[in-house]
Design an enzyme around this catalytic site. Structure first.
Site, PDB file in Angstrom:
ATOM      1  N   GLU A 178      54.484   4.215  28.451  1.00 22.77           N
ATOM      2  CA  GLU A 178      53.147   3.775  28.022  1.00 22.77           C
ATOM      3  C   GLU A 178      52.777   2.433  28.678  1.00 22.77           C
ATOM      4  OE1 GLU A 178      51.009   5.498  26.401  1.00 22.77           O
ATOM      5  OE2 GLU A 178      52.191   7.095  25.487  1.00 22.77           O
ATOM      6  N   PHE A 238      59.572  12.762  35.310  1.00 23.86           N
ATOM      7  CA  PHE A 238      59.846  12.189  33.983  1.00 23.86           C
ATOM      8  C   PHE A 238      58.881  12.731  32.920  1.00 23.86           C
ATOM      9  CE2 PHE A 238      60.885   8.297  36.753  1.00 23.86           C
ATOM     10  CZ  PHE A 238      62.174   8.727  36.997  1.00 23.86           C
ATOM     11  N   ILE A 239      58.596  14.010  32.955  1.00 18.29           N
ATOM     12  CA  ILE A 239      57.594  14.580  32.052  1.00 18.29           C
ATOM     13  C   ILE A 239      58.235  14.984  30.727  1.00 18.29           C
ATOM     14  CG2 ILE A 239      55.806  16.316  31.782  1.00 18.29           C
ATOM     15  CD1 ILE A 239      55.371  14.177  34.037  1.00 18.29           C
ATOM     16  N   HIS A 284      77.572  -6.462  14.658  1.00 22.24           N
ATOM     17  CA  HIS A 284      78.622  -5.453  14.493  1.00 22.24           C
ATOM     18  C   HIS A 284      79.898  -5.801  15.261  1.00 22.24           C
ATOM     19  CE1 HIS A 284      75.478  -2.826  12.824  1.00 22.24           C
ATOM     20  NE2 HIS A 284      76.426  -1.981  12.459  1.00 22.24           N
ATOM     21  N   THR A 344      54.840  -0.500  31.388  1.00 23.73           N
ATOM     22  CA  THR A 344      55.929  -1.462  31.263  1.00 23.73           C
ATOM     23  C   THR A 344      55.435  -2.793  30.698  1.00 23.73           C
ATOM     24  OG1 THR A 344      55.612  -2.376  33.483  1.00 23.73           O
ATOM     25  CG2 THR A 344      57.047  -0.437  33.288  1.00 23.73           C
TER      26      THR A 344
END
Length: 384
Positions: free
Chosen positions: A364, A155-156, A339, A366
């Site tokens: 950053e 996940f970089i 909406h 959870t």
């Protein structure tokens, strides 16, 4: 701390115009193509946005934390992909070098990062190491004047485009926790680096992530950040308070954008012969959202000012990140509801934002990690 109110306001006005006139009109294009147009990247470079947090001596703007969150309040009003592209250069991709790197490393990499000539990526998360980052398995074994790195990072952000990677790897296998972890600057063209396929994510099209695979990658010992083993995890943790405040500010901005769109929709949309904005249950959702956004904005600004004063804001940063990102999720849900059926189709931006902002509650740290940080700090302070 705002150093020069007038100068900052000029920058914010320019950013607001740029977001309104250049970025918001291209949101659908980015979502459909999963790519940020080259001309937008050039404009981001020309405005100096890759070097917002990098000191002026290295070609950046050197903004303070309070200035940074005010900038994020503007940039966050559009697709998160634009901010993500410049984000690593201003955050985890450069701050470690800035805080703990040698002067030689700073001079070699920071000017390129500030100009946008170089793009960075931060390699900490692994397939079996996420919230428990100290359990990472990527190894760096000393071999003469080099280290040999092996492992996979997951996940970089910006990995498919990065020129340099800040890599966390275990240099001392006998130390199982964070003490055995070191940080390295690894250049993209180093032999043995390969990338996995781009992740197909729920949202945030245009912001690319992938695995980064290191197979017997030989890195000169001079690339060890600061030239000291065993402090890499501490380097990573130093940037967390800053990153958490930044994400909190982005969450405030995204919520403000969603609410503004929804208010306009409620004024224009008519049912039962009048605008739905006149219905009290719609008004309740608008009012609740406005109130929570205001509270989050105040939290972020307060924590940013305290950080600029040199205070320890570990608790405040986690509080801000947790509240602002959770708030943003609640606002997104209400705005889809306002909406109605239109909020479930991609003709309206709220459908995309609803998916995009879900990530804010994960990276950053959870929400659950923030809860642990806050509680542990409370207990420690009570016992000290």
């Amino acid at each position: 701390m705002i150093r020069d109110t007038e100068t900052l306001q000029i920058l914010l006005d320019s950013l607001r115009q740029f977001v309104n006139e250049a970025l918001i009109p291209r949101e659908n294009e980015v979502a459909e193509t999963d790519n940020i147009p080259d001309d937008i990247v050039v404009q981001l470079q020309e405005m100096g946005l890759f070097g917002l947090t990098i000191p002026e001596e290295f070609g950046g703007m050197g903004v303070t934390m309070e200035e940074e969150v005010n900038i994020a309040f503007e940039l966050g009003r559009t697709s998160p992909a634009f901010r993500s592209y410049i984000g690593t250069n201003n955050g985890i991709g450069s701050i470690g070098i800035l805080l703990d790197g040698s002067q030689e490393q700073k001079l070699k990499y920071l000017p390129g990062l500030a100009s946008g000539e170089l793009l960075s990526a931060f390699c900490l998360t692994e397939p079996d190491s996420g919230s428990d980052a100290a359990s990472l398995k990527t190894s760096a074994v000393r071999d003469g004047d080099h280290y040999i790195i092996n492992g996979t990072k997951r996940f970089i952000t910006n990995a498919p485009h990065a020129d340099i990677f800040t890599v966390m790897a275990r240099t001392n296998p006998d130390i199982k926790g964070s003490g055995g972890i070191s940080a390295f600057i690894v250049e993209r063209d180093t032999a043995g680096i390969s990338l996995g396929k781009r992740d197909n994510k729920m949202g945030q099209k245009g912001a690319h992530t992938s695995d980064v695979i290191f197979e017997n990658v030989r890195v000169p010992a001079s690339q060890l950040i600061g030239g000291v083993e065993g402090v890499g995890f501490k380097t990573a943790m130093k940037v967390l308070d800053k990153g958490r405040l930044h994400i909190a500010a982005l969450s405030v901005a995204a919520a403000e954008r969603m609410l503004a769109d929804s208010l306009q929709y409620a004024i224009e949309r008519k049912q039962f012969g009048k605008p739905i904005a006149e219905f009290q249950l719609i008004q309740a959702m608008l009012a609740d959202s406005k109130t929570e956004i205001y509270a989050a904005r105040c939290m972020v600004l307060d924590a940013a000012k305290k950080r600029d004063q040199g205070l320890n804001i570990g608790t405040e940063a986690s509080c801000s990140k947790m509240f602002a990102t959770e708030m943003c999720g609640r606002v997104a849900d209400r705005c889809v509801q306002i909406h109605g059926g239109a909020g479930y189709v991609s003709e309206y931006a709220i459908e995309r934002f609803y998916r995009d902002v879900r990530l804010f509650r994960i990276y950053e740290g959870t929400t659950q990690i923030q809860q642990l940080v806050i509680a542990r700090n409370m207990i420690r302070d009570a016992q000290s």
